[in-house]
Design an enzyme around this catalytic site. Structure first.
Site, short mmCIF file in Angstrom:
data_model
loop_
_atom_site.label_atom_id
_atom_site.label_comp_id
_atom_site.label_asym_id
_atom_site.label_seq_id
_atom_site.Cartn_x
_atom_site.Cartn_y
_atom_site.Cartn_z
N THR A 244 -8.47 0.15 6.93
CA THR A 244 -7.28 0.62 6.08
C THR A 244 -5.94 0.59 6.74
O THR A 244 -6.08 0.80 8.03
CB THR A 244 -7.54 2.12 5.38
OG1 THR A 244 -7.41 2.99 6.76
CG2 THR A 244 -8.80 2.10 4.85
N VAL A 245 -4.66 0.54 6.02
CA VAL A 245 -3.53 0.54 6.48
C VAL A 245 -3.11 1.90 5.93
O VAL A 245 -3.21 2.13 4.68
CB VAL A 245 -2.52 -0.58 6.00
CG1 VAL A 245 -3.05 -1.89 6.67
CG2 VAL A 245 -2.70 -0.75 4.59
N TRP B 138 -7.19 -6.64 5.54
CA TRP B 138 -5.95 -7.02 5.42
C TRP B 138 -5.80 -8.14 6.72
O TRP B 138 -6.62 -8.23 7.66
CB TRP B 138 -5.13 -5.77 5.97
CG TRP B 138 -5.22 -4.80 5.05
CD1 TRP B 138 -5.62 -3.66 4.81
CD2 TRP B 138 -4.31 -4.82 3.75
NE1 TRP B 138 -5.49 -2.89 3.82
CE2 TRP B 138 -4.61 -3.52 3.09
CE3 TRP B 138 -3.29 -5.44 2.74
CZ2 TRP B 138 -4.19 -3.06 2.01
CZ3 TRP B 138 -2.74 -5.17 2.06
CH2 TRP B 138 -2.91 -3.89 1.35
N TYR C 61 -5.65 6.47 -9.11
CA TYR C 61 -6.87 5.88 -8.65
C TYR C 61 -8.09 6.33 -9.46
O TYR C 61 -8.83 5.70 -9.81
CB TYR C 61 -7.14 5.85 -7.16
CG TYR C 61 -6.25 4.97 -6.38
CD1 TYR C 61 -6.31 3.58 -6.18
CD2 TYR C 61 -4.95 5.61 -6.09
CE1 TYR C 61 -5.58 2.76 -5.38
CE2 TYR C 61 -4.04 4.78 -5.12
CZ TYR C 61 -4.28 3.30 -4.97
OH TYR C 61 -3.32 2.69 -4.42
N CYS D 218 1.01 -1.36 -0.27
CA CYS D 218 -0.14 0.10 0.03
C CYS D 218 0.92 1.27 -0.06
O CYS D 218 1.63 1.32 0.93
CB CYS D 218 -0.96 -0.02 1.16
SG CYS D 218 -1.87 1.48 1.50
#
Length: 343
Positions: free
Chosen positions: A121-122, A87, A185, A54
């Site tokens: 999220t990370v 994740w 993105y 990521c």
């Protein structure tokens, strides 16, 4: 919006015009020196959870290493792929993080809020004793590493967010975010031809602007590496392996943009940047998880990444990468990127 996109650390949604709109409503609790949000800076209290795949998490990995926070803030590393739920810690024995004792990052979000419904999220910082996520606000997180965690910075740590340059750093970083970091993105997840072409044009206009800016100066702001350089680097590192083909950002490869290619190699060859970049994880994540874009799940064999180590010539522009500081030492053995994953 695909399930994989929602949970991948890159959550977003499609708007009516067919464009990609990123969900930026993160958990904004901050870990500060004075503990004003209830979470004071404290060595050993928190764990940074990342995935090398990521770009947003890669920023946190780089800043943590440049500042020497490894002993104060441990790091859990998720694998490059995941299902629609979360994740996962599939790189660890038994698929469980050895410190947090959880198999999925989702568990830390639910520990804080059992009804949490946004993207898992990370990067995310988790309080070890409670197992609860404290924050996943990645833009603020790295700034706080620089400004709030100073008592745990290594000797010789660089100033990545120097106070006299903060307005300029913020301005450049904002432009980079909208048109480049997030711009790729907007191209890759566009839901209409018009939205895609608008994002494509904005992306390459900004890359041209960055090339002009960097033609006669080594770094983005001032004569040292700053937060702005970290934020741009993680997108550039993914450009040829992923964004050029997978996200249809194909006017030019990074390797065909001479100034940006030399700039990116300069940073890559700087301790803390290339040695935290995992091209194998990067390709695995994007090509295997984004099944709506790549339904076969086939991961491209190329490109050859050995060219990242070729001479860049940027030293001729002067500049002092670490300012009055020094480069970080070797990464911890447990945190090393396998040599065949990055060069």
């Amino acid at each position: 919006m695909s399930d994989s996109e929602q949970s991948s650390g890159e959550s977003g949604s499609y708007v009516e015009a067919g464009g990609f709109e990123r969900d930026t409503n993160y958990i904004e609790t901050r870990i500060t020196a004075d503990g004003r949000d209830g979470f004071p800076v404290e060595a050993g209290r928190y764990r940074l959870v990342v995935a090398r795949a990521c770009p947003w998490a890669n920023r946190a990995i780089i800043v943590r290493r440049l500042l020497g926070l490894e002993d104060a803030l441990s790091m859990g590393i998720c694998g490059p792929t995941h299902d629609k739920r979360s994740w996962t810690f599939d790189l660890d024995p038994g698929g469980v993080d050895p410190v947090l004792q959880i198999p999925r990052l989702q568990d830390a979000f639910f520990a804080r809020d059992p009804n949490y419904s946004r993207g898992i999220t990370v990067p995310a910082v988790v309080e070890i004793s409670t197992g609860k996520v404290v924050t996943n606000d990645y833009p603020q997180m790295t700034l706080d590493f620089s400004t709030e965690w100073t008592q745990y910075h290594r000797e010789g740590a660089p100033d990545l967010y120097p106070e006299p340059l903060r307005d300029e750093i913020d301005d450049v970083a904002e432009k980079i975010f909208h048109d480049v970091n997030n711009g790729v993105y907007k191209c890759g997840f566009a839901g209409s031809q018009d939205a895609y072409e608008e994002a494509y044009d904005a992306l390459f206009a900004r890359l041209d602007w960055l090339s002009d800016r960097l033609e006669n100066q080594r770094f983005l702001v001032g004569d040292t590496i700053t937060e702005a350089d970290v934020r741009l680097f993680t997108t550039l590192a993914r450009f040829d392996p992923v964004y050029h083909g997978h996200f249809k950002c194909n006017r030019s490869k990074l390797s065909e943009m001479p100034v940006l290619w030399a700039y990116a190699r300069d940073l890559f060859q700087t301790p803390g940047f290339g040695d935290t970049t995992d091209f194998v994880h990067i390709k695995s994540h994007y090509y295997e998880v984004h099944t709506d874009i790549n339904p076969t799940g086939i991961v491209p064999k190329g490109p050859d990444v050995s060219s990242w180590l070729s001479p860049h010539g940027r030293e001729a522009l002067g500049g002092r990468p670490f300012g009055d500081g020094t480069p970080p030492g070797e990464p911890k053995e447990s945190e090393r990127v396998p040599a065949d994953h990055w060069a």
